[in-house]
Design a protein around this motif. Structure first.
Motif, short mmCIF file in Angstrom:
data_model
loop_
_atom_site.label_atom_id
_atom_site.label_comp_id
_atom_site.label_asym_id
_atom_site.label_seq_id
_atom_site.Cartn_x
_atom_site.Cartn_y
_atom_site.Cartn_z
N MET A 116 -17.41 -23.11 54.74
CA MET A 116 -17.68 -23.77 55.99
C MET A 116 -18.90 -23.10 56.59
N SER A 117 -19.91 -23.89 56.94
CA SER A 117 -21.11 -23.31 57.52
C SER A 117 -21.06 -23.40 59.04
N ALA A 118 -21.56 -22.37 59.68
CA ALA A 118 -21.56 -22.32 61.14
C ALA A 118 -22.72 -23.16 61.66
N PRO A 119 -22.54 -23.76 62.84
CA PRO A 119 -23.65 -24.51 63.41
C PRO A 119 -24.81 -23.56 63.69
N THR A 120 -26.01 -24.04 63.44
CA THR A 120 -27.17 -23.19 63.66
C THR A 120 -27.86 -23.59 64.94
N LYS A 121 -28.61 -22.66 65.48
CA LYS A 121 -29.39 -22.93 66.69
C LYS A 121 -30.83 -23.12 66.27
N LYS A 122 -31.53 -23.90 67.04
CA LYS A 122 -32.95 -24.15 66.78
C LYS A 122 -33.75 -22.91 67.15
N ALA A 123 -34.52 -22.40 66.21
CA ALA A 123 -35.35 -21.23 66.45
C ALA A 123 -36.80 -21.68 66.65
N PHE A 124 -37.48 -21.06 67.61
CA PHE A 124 -38.89 -21.36 67.83
C PHE A 124 -39.53 -20.17 68.52
N PRO A 125 -40.84 -19.98 68.31
CA PRO A 125 -41.52 -18.86 68.96
C PRO A 125 -41.72 -19.15 70.45
N LEU A 126 -41.61 -18.14 71.26
CA LEU A 126 -41.78 -18.29 72.71
C LEU A 126 -42.65 -17.15 73.21
N ARG A 127 -43.74 -17.50 73.87
CA ARG A 127 -44.62 -16.48 74.43
C ARG A 127 -44.33 -16.37 75.92
N LEU A 128 -44.06 -15.16 76.38
CA LEU A 128 -43.76 -14.93 77.79
C LEU A 128 -44.68 -13.86 78.35
N ASP A 129 -44.95 -13.98 79.63
CA ASP A 129 -45.66 -12.92 80.35
C ASP A 129 -44.79 -11.67 80.27
N PRO A 130 -45.37 -10.50 80.02
CA PRO A 130 -44.57 -9.27 79.91
C PRO A 130 -43.71 -8.99 81.14
N ALA A 131 -44.21 -9.30 82.33
CA ALA A 131 -43.43 -9.06 83.55
C ALA A 131 -42.21 -9.99 83.60
N LEU A 132 -42.39 -11.23 83.16
CA LEU A 132 -41.27 -12.18 83.12
C LEU A 132 -40.23 -11.72 82.09
N TYR A 133 -40.70 -11.27 80.93
CA TYR A 133 -39.79 -10.78 79.90
C TYR A 133 -38.99 -9.58 80.42
N ALA A 134 -39.66 -8.67 81.12
CA ALA A 134 -38.97 -7.49 81.66
C ALA A 134 -37.91 -7.90 82.68
N ALA A 135 -38.22 -8.90 83.51
CA ALA A 135 -37.25 -9.37 84.49
C ALA A 135 -36.05 -10.01 83.81
N ILE A 136 -36.29 -10.79 82.76
CA ILE A 136 -35.18 -11.41 82.01
C ILE A 136 -34.36 -10.33 81.32
N GLU A 137 -35.03 -9.32 80.79
CA GLU A 137 -34.34 -8.21 80.13
C GLU A 137 -33.41 -7.47 81.10
N ARG A 138 -33.89 -7.21 82.32
CA ARG A 138 -33.06 -6.55 83.34
C ARG A 138 -31.88 -7.43 83.73
N SER A 139 -32.15 -8.72 83.90
CA SER A 139 -31.09 -9.66 84.27
C SER A 139 -30.03 -9.74 83.17
N ALA A 140 -30.48 -9.78 81.93
CA ALA A 140 -29.56 -9.84 80.79
C ALA A 140 -28.68 -8.59 80.74
N ALA A 141 -29.29 -7.44 80.95
CA ALA A 141 -28.52 -6.18 80.92
C ALA A 141 -27.47 -6.18 82.03
N GLY A 142 -27.82 -6.69 83.19
CA GLY A 142 -26.87 -6.75 84.30
C GLY A 142 -25.71 -7.68 84.04
N ASP A 143 -25.96 -8.73 83.25
CA ASP A 143 -24.92 -9.71 82.92
C ASP A 143 -24.25 -9.44 81.58
#
Length: 70
Positions: free
Chosen positions: A1-28
């Motif tokens: 049985m194969s697991a459903p896969t997610k669509k992968a794609f490259p995403l370019r983010l501003d470093p400050a936005l990435y850092a904010a998402i990283e902090r938010s993710a750690a908090g959650d």
């Protein structure tokens, strides 16, 4: 049985936005990838866009079979 896969794609983010998402993710207690997906779903819901949630494969050990008592 194969697991459903997610669509992968490259995403370019501003470093400050990435850092904010990283902090938010750690908090959650989420990965950055899961946090980005959560934030996108939240933003779409606020705009009234409904997104179906795919069935996730169950994780962990399957429940033990209980023997029938006679």
């Amino acid at each position: 049985m194969s697991a459903p896969t997610k669509k992968a794609f490259p995403l370019r983010l501003d470093p400050a936005l990435y850092a904010a998402i990283e902090r938010s993710a750690a908090g959650d207690l989420r990965s950055i990838n899961a946090q980005v997906e959560y934030l996108l779903r939240e933003a779409l819901a606020r705009r009234g866009v409904k997104v179906a949630v795919s069935d996730q494969p169950r994780r962990g050990r399957p429940p033990a079979k209980q023997e029938e008592e006679s």
